[in-house]
Design a protein around this motif. Sequence first.
Motif, PDB file in Angstrom:
ATOM      1  N   ARG A 129      10.911  34.044  -2.836  1.00 46.64           N
ATOM      2  CA  ARG A 129      11.357  32.856  -2.181  1.00 46.64           C
ATOM      3  C   ARG A 129      12.286  33.433  -1.269  1.00 46.64           C
ATOM      4  NH1 ARG A 129      13.242  27.659  -5.266  1.00 46.64           N
ATOM      5  NH2 ARG A 129      11.039  27.635  -5.542  1.00 46.64           N
ATOM      6  N   ALA A 130      13.363  34.256  -1.764  1.00 47.65           N
ATOM      7  CA  ALA A 130      14.326  34.783  -0.700  1.00 47.65           C
ATOM      8  C   ALA A 130      13.769  35.485   0.383  1.00 47.65           C
ATOM      9  CB  ALA A 130      15.291  35.598  -1.622  1.00 47.65           C
ATOM     10  N   ARG A 131      12.738  36.366   0.095  1.00 50.16           N
ATOM     11  CA  ARG A 131      12.087  36.923   1.355  1.00 50.16           C
ATOM     12  C   ARG A 131      11.479  35.887   2.139  1.00 50.16           C
ATOM     13  NH1 ARG A 131      11.191  40.815  -2.891  1.00 50.16           N
ATOM     14  NH2 ARG A 131       8.950  39.896  -3.366  1.00 50.16           N
ATOM     15  N   ALA A 132      10.832  35.134   1.724  1.00 44.99           N
ATOM     16  CA  ALA A 132      10.196  34.123   2.428  1.00 44.99           C
ATOM     17  C   ALA A 132      11.168  33.215   3.301  1.00 44.99           C
ATOM     18  CB  ALA A 132       9.151  33.039   1.749  1.00 44.99           C
ATOM     19  N   ILE A 133      12.314  32.738   2.655  1.00 39.77           N
ATOM     20  CA  ILE A 133      13.332  32.187   3.449  1.00 39.77           C
ATOM     21  C   ILE A 133      13.826  33.084   4.514  1.00 39.77           C
ATOM     22  CG2 ILE A 133      15.690  31.084   3.283  1.00 39.77           C
ATOM     23  CD1 ILE A 133      14.741  29.774   0.768  1.00 39.77           C
ATOM     24  N   ALA A 134      13.980  34.355   4.276  1.00 39.39           N
ATOM     25  CA  ALA A 134      14.638  35.192   5.304  1.00 39.39           C
ATOM     26  C   ALA A 134      13.873  35.350   6.488  1.00 39.39           C
ATOM     27  CB  ALA A 134      14.791  36.468   4.682  1.00 39.39           C
ATOM     28  N   VAL A 135      12.459  35.244   6.359  1.00 38.44           N
ATOM     29  CA  VAL A 135      11.261  35.279   7.329  1.00 38.44           C
ATOM     30  C   VAL A 135      11.599  34.011   8.295  1.00 38.44           C
ATOM     31  CG1 VAL A 135       9.215  35.147   7.972  1.00 38.44           C
ATOM     32  CG2 VAL A 135       9.824  36.883   6.217  1.00 38.44           C
ATOM     33  N   PHE A 136      11.600  32.832   7.478  1.00 34.02           N
ATOM     34  CA  PHE A 136      11.875  31.558   8.076  1.00 34.02           C
ATOM     35  C   PHE A 136      13.117  31.624   8.872  1.00 34.02           C
ATOM     36  CE2 PHE A 136      13.079  27.316   8.171  1.00 34.02           C
ATOM     37  CZ  PHE A 136      12.011  26.403   8.520  1.00 34.02           C
TER      38      PHE A 136
ATOM     39  N   ILE B 107      20.156  40.552  14.181  1.00 34.28           N
ATOM     40  CA  ILE B 107      19.716  39.244  13.377  1.00 34.28           C
ATOM     41  C   ILE B 107      18.729  39.424  12.491  1.00 34.28           C
ATOM     42  CG2 ILE B 107      19.400  36.703  13.018  1.00 34.28           C
ATOM     43  CD1 ILE B 107      21.224  36.484  15.616  1.00 34.28           C
ATOM     44  N   GLY B 108      17.502  39.950  13.327  1.00 39.24           N
ATOM     45  CA  GLY B 108      16.301  40.120  12.517  1.00 39.24           C
ATOM     46  C   GLY B 108      16.208  41.419  11.577  1.00 39.24           C
ATOM     47  N   ALA B 109      16.869  42.228  11.913  1.00 37.61           N
ATOM     48  CA  ALA B 109      17.220  43.605  10.965  1.00 37.61           C
ATOM     49  C   ALA B 109      17.943  43.233   9.576  1.00 37.61           C
ATOM     50  CB  ALA B 109      17.883  44.455  11.687  1.00 37.61           C
ATOM     51  N   VAL B 110      19.018  42.349   9.782  1.00 35.52           N
ATOM     52  CA  VAL B 110      19.565  41.862   8.711  1.00 35.52           C
ATOM     53  C   VAL B 110      18.899  40.755   7.886  1.00 35.52           C
ATOM     54  CG1 VAL B 110      21.667  40.630   8.152  1.00 35.52           C
ATOM     55  CG2 VAL B 110      22.107  42.518   9.753  1.00 35.52           C
ATOM     56  N   SER B 111      18.431  39.809   8.614  1.00 35.18           N
ATOM     57  CA  SER B 111      17.871  38.545   7.810  1.00 35.18           C
ATOM     58  C   SER B 111      16.314  39.360   6.988  1.00 35.18           C
ATOM     59  CB  SER B 111      17.491  37.314   8.731  1.00 35.18           C
ATOM     60  OG  SER B 111      16.703  37.751   9.750  1.00 35.18           O
ATOM     61  N   LEU B 112      15.711  39.974   7.827  1.00 30.56           N
ATOM     62  CA  LEU B 112      14.361  40.494   7.194  1.00 30.56           C
ATOM     63  C   LEU B 112      14.556  41.472   6.411  1.00 30.56           C
ATOM     64  CD1 LEU B 112      11.928  40.021  10.368  1.00 30.56           C
ATOM     65  CD2 LEU B 112      12.264  38.554   8.524  1.00 30.56           C
ATOM     66  N   GLY B 113      15.393  42.474   6.580  1.00 29.44           N
ATOM     67  CA  GLY B 113      15.838  43.627   6.114  1.00 29.44           C
ATOM     68  C   GLY B 113      16.534  43.663   4.795  1.00 29.44           C
ATOM     69  N   ILE B 114      17.656  43.063   4.769  1.00 29.98           N
ATOM     70  CA  ILE B 114      18.650  43.228   3.595  1.00 29.98           C
ATOM     71  C   ILE B 114      19.137  41.889   3.243  1.00 29.98           C
ATOM     72  CG2 ILE B 114      19.303  45.434   4.367  1.00 29.98           C
ATOM     73  CD1 ILE B 114      21.793  44.250   5.614  1.00 29.98           C
ATOM     74  N   SER B 115      18.900  40.681   3.772  1.00 26.89           N
ATOM     75  CA  SER B 115      19.531  39.494   3.043  1.00 26.89           C
ATOM     76  C   SER B 115      19.015  39.091   1.887  1.00 26.89           C
ATOM     77  CB  SER B 115      19.261  38.221   4.396  1.00 26.89           C
ATOM     78  OG  SER B 115      17.788  38.017   4.311  1.00 26.89           O
ATOM     79  N   ALA B 116      17.603  39.166   1.834  1.00 29.08           N
ATOM     80  CA  ALA B 116      17.250  38.811   0.409  1.00 29.08           C
ATOM     81  C   ALA B 116      17.754  39.646  -0.677  1.00 29.08           C
ATOM     82  CB  ALA B 116      15.652  38.968   0.385  1.00 29.08           C
ATOM     83  N   ARG B 117      17.948  41.131  -0.472  1.00 30.50           N
ATOM     84  CA  ARG B 117      18.614  41.960  -1.753  1.00 30.50           C
ATOM     85  C   ARG B 117      19.972  41.627  -1.760  1.00 30.50           C
ATOM     86  NH1 ARG B 117      15.208  45.648   1.236  1.00 30.50           N
ATOM     87  NH2 ARG B 117      17.129  46.496   2.216  1.00 30.50           N
TER      88      ARG B 117
ATOM     89  N   GLY C 221      22.589  36.604  10.557  1.00 26.84           N
ATOM     90  CA  GLY C 221      21.249  36.988   9.654  1.00 26.84           C
ATOM     91  C   GLY C 221      21.730  36.958   8.272  1.00 26.84           C
ATOM     92  N   LEU C 222      22.996  37.049   7.866  1.00 30.35           N
ATOM     93  CA  LEU C 222      23.395  36.883   6.492  1.00 30.35           C
ATOM     94  C   LEU C 222      23.720  35.477   6.136  1.00 30.35           C
ATOM     95  CD1 LEU C 222      26.207  39.523   6.266  1.00 30.35           C
ATOM     96  CD2 LEU C 222      24.144  39.734   5.403  1.00 30.35           C
ATOM     97  N   ALA C 223      24.383  34.462   7.094  1.00 37.30           N
ATOM     98  CA  ALA C 223      24.786  33.417   6.674  1.00 37.30           C
ATOM     99  C   ALA C 223      23.642  32.349   6.525  1.00 37.30           C
ATOM    100  CB  ALA C 223      25.620  32.877   7.475  1.00 37.30           C
ATOM    101  N   LEU C 224      22.631  32.411   7.588  1.00 38.72           N
ATOM    102  CA  LEU C 224      21.531  31.308   7.679  1.00 38.72           C
ATOM    103  C   LEU C 224      20.517  31.525   6.340  1.00 38.72           C
ATOM    104  CD1 LEU C 224      20.374  28.966   9.044  1.00 38.72           C
ATOM    105  CD2 LEU C 224      18.905  30.266  10.442  1.00 38.72           C
ATOM    106  N   PRO C 225      20.000  32.562   6.013  1.00 32.44           N
ATOM    107  CA  PRO C 225      19.107  32.535   4.683  1.00 32.44           C
ATOM    108  C   PRO C 225      19.850  31.977   3.614  1.00 32.44           C
ATOM    109  CG  PRO C 225      18.793  34.450   6.061  1.00 32.44           C
ATOM    110  CD  PRO C 225      20.059  33.936   6.652  1.00 32.44           C
ATOM    111  N   ALA C 226      21.121  32.383   3.474  1.00 32.07           N
ATOM    112  CA  ALA C 226      21.883  32.103   2.340  1.00 32.07           C
ATOM    113  C   ALA C 226      22.125  30.676   2.406  1.00 32.07           C
ATOM    114  CB  ALA C 226      23.096  32.893   2.210  1.00 32.07           C
ATOM    115  N   LEU C 227      22.533  30.000   3.314  1.00 32.61           N
ATOM    116  CA  LEU C 227      22.726  28.746   3.613  1.00 32.61           C
ATOM    117  C   LEU C 227      21.509  27.850   3.399  1.00 32.61           C
ATOM    118  CD1 LEU C 227      24.846  26.641   4.132  1.00 32.61           C
ATOM    119  CD2 LEU C 227      24.088  26.798   6.754  1.00 32.61           C
ATOM    120  N   THR C 228      20.257  28.418   3.772  1.00 29.18           N
ATOM    121  CA  THR C 228      19.293  27.682   3.615  1.00 29.18           C
ATOM    122  C   THR C 228      18.619  27.580   2.284  1.00 29.18           C
ATOM    123  OG1 THR C 228      18.310  28.364   5.929  1.00 29.18           O
ATOM    124  CG2 THR C 228      16.526  27.794   4.318  1.00 29.18           C
ATOM    125  N   THR C 229      18.693  28.788   1.610  1.00 30.34           N
ATOM    126  CA  THR C 229      18.469  28.678   0.174  1.00 30.34           C
ATOM    127  C   THR C 229      19.180  27.855  -0.669  1.00 30.34           C
ATOM    128  OG1 THR C 229      17.762  31.086   0.111  1.00 30.34           O
ATOM    129  CG2 THR C 229      18.358  30.264  -1.877  1.00 30.34           C
TER     130      THR C 229
END
Length: 516
Positions: free
Chosen positions: A170-177, A350-360, A409-417
């Motif tokens: 789910r974290a990876r999916a939200i990162a893509v979104f 933003i793409g590199a962070v949100s898609l690459g490392i934010s989920a981890r 790229g760090l804040a938005l996936p975390a906030l969405t989750t």
Amino acid sequence: MSAPSAASTPSTSPVTSDPGAASAPAGDRAPSTGNATSAATARSRRLALGVIATGMLMIILDGSIVTVAMPAIQNDLGFTPAGLSWVVNAYLIAFGSLLLLAGRLGDLLGRTRMFLVGTAVFTAASLLAGVATTPALLIAARFLQGIGSAMASAVGLGILVTLFTEPRERARAIAVFSFTGAAGASIGQVLGGVLTDALSWHWIFFINLPIGLAALAVAVPVLPRDRGLGLRAGADVAGALLVTAGLMLGIYTVVKVEEYGWTSAHTLGTGLLALALLGAFVARQATAETPLMPLRILRSRAVAGANLVQLLMVAALFSFQILVALYLQKVLGYGSARTGLAMLPAAAVIGAVSLGISARLNARFGERRVLLTGLVLLTGVLGLLARVPVHAHYLTDLLPVMLLAAGFGLALPALTTLGMSDARADDAGLASGLFNTTQQIGMALGVALLSTLAASRTDGLLAEGASRGEALTGGYHLAFIVGTGFLVAAFAVAFTVLRAARPKPVGSSRGRTQAR
């Protein structure tokens, strides 16, 4: 707390699951069947993610691609300066006011159905906008685009959280979104400049046709066939009218602030009426037998806190997304395409962070810590912009700012989750619609407040004898400082309201109980 598993609610389970296989004894099945079914299900979920992300990217692109083409639209169709603003306002009012209603209707009628109809409406409206020959027709098409956008985007997150139930997945999916939202605006500015210069403004709308048709073609076979709860579970017509009218009037009030002023009778009158309508809606939901928006969703610290943080963050980041582009064009003399290219490093990082490392990072340190780190970086972005000189050099004065945008790229996936973390399976569309609504309200507030402050400061500096470049830069500086204050407030809310989530096994008894 992670959202409940989709498997616990039959109406939201993926169509790729096989009920017969689940009930058959293990010994009666061939060993390879489970692996094949699992692989097919995984492929189907990835395709579904791609469809939703593509639909969201098309919608986000449309928001920024239009701003670049506004001068060409005005010259071709003969818009007055006041009338031209409605090319944006008509879309924003329809979009922002219908998100909450569309999200709940997705829960009741089926989120997939809502996504498909919304994408179809948006695509058809794009064709209508592209062939528009009068201002009235273009404004009507933009309003229709806003309706389609609300229907599709309100349920996107709801579909994702019921499809992807395992935390890391789910974290990876939200990162893509999240990446589609974070990077779409910058890509739209580049694409808008290129299409307008190379072809005409009509193509900023025509470009949506192949994207929308392709998304629909893939979505039909891969998105889950959820039937929804039925209208009887929340057919609150009076509540729907109250919340839609209140949000529409509220957003209209905000977008007209620059014309009327914050303390004018128009602003105060329409603003108070909007608040009264929204207050009546909340009161109605507390007593309605089948409420449109069950108030339990607002009792969650994660949901309420994440939505408030997002409102403040998005209001602040308007100054980055829009005012930086205006600074590049009006102060440094960049053209439309060059402006978009200048902002591409922000989209790339933003793409590199949100898609690459934010989920981890979210899995290792928790969404709250990652969100706080992202907000610190974003505060640094606006703090640096508040000192940008009149005669800036891109490599030394602006490129470092673009790279610090990694904080988004760090804040938005975390906030969405966090914003979807306490959503029950039958409330996922509502939680998604609420999250998108606060995003749009934050954007409208950012546009109204920061652009008004920047314009007022610019006028004051011009009256004092400053050059146009100095006056514009001074106005932008004030907006960046206020935006920094919004981010500091967002950090304070995140630090005090949002709590670190306790890890919980997926499918735990607690999660299953709440899903019922």
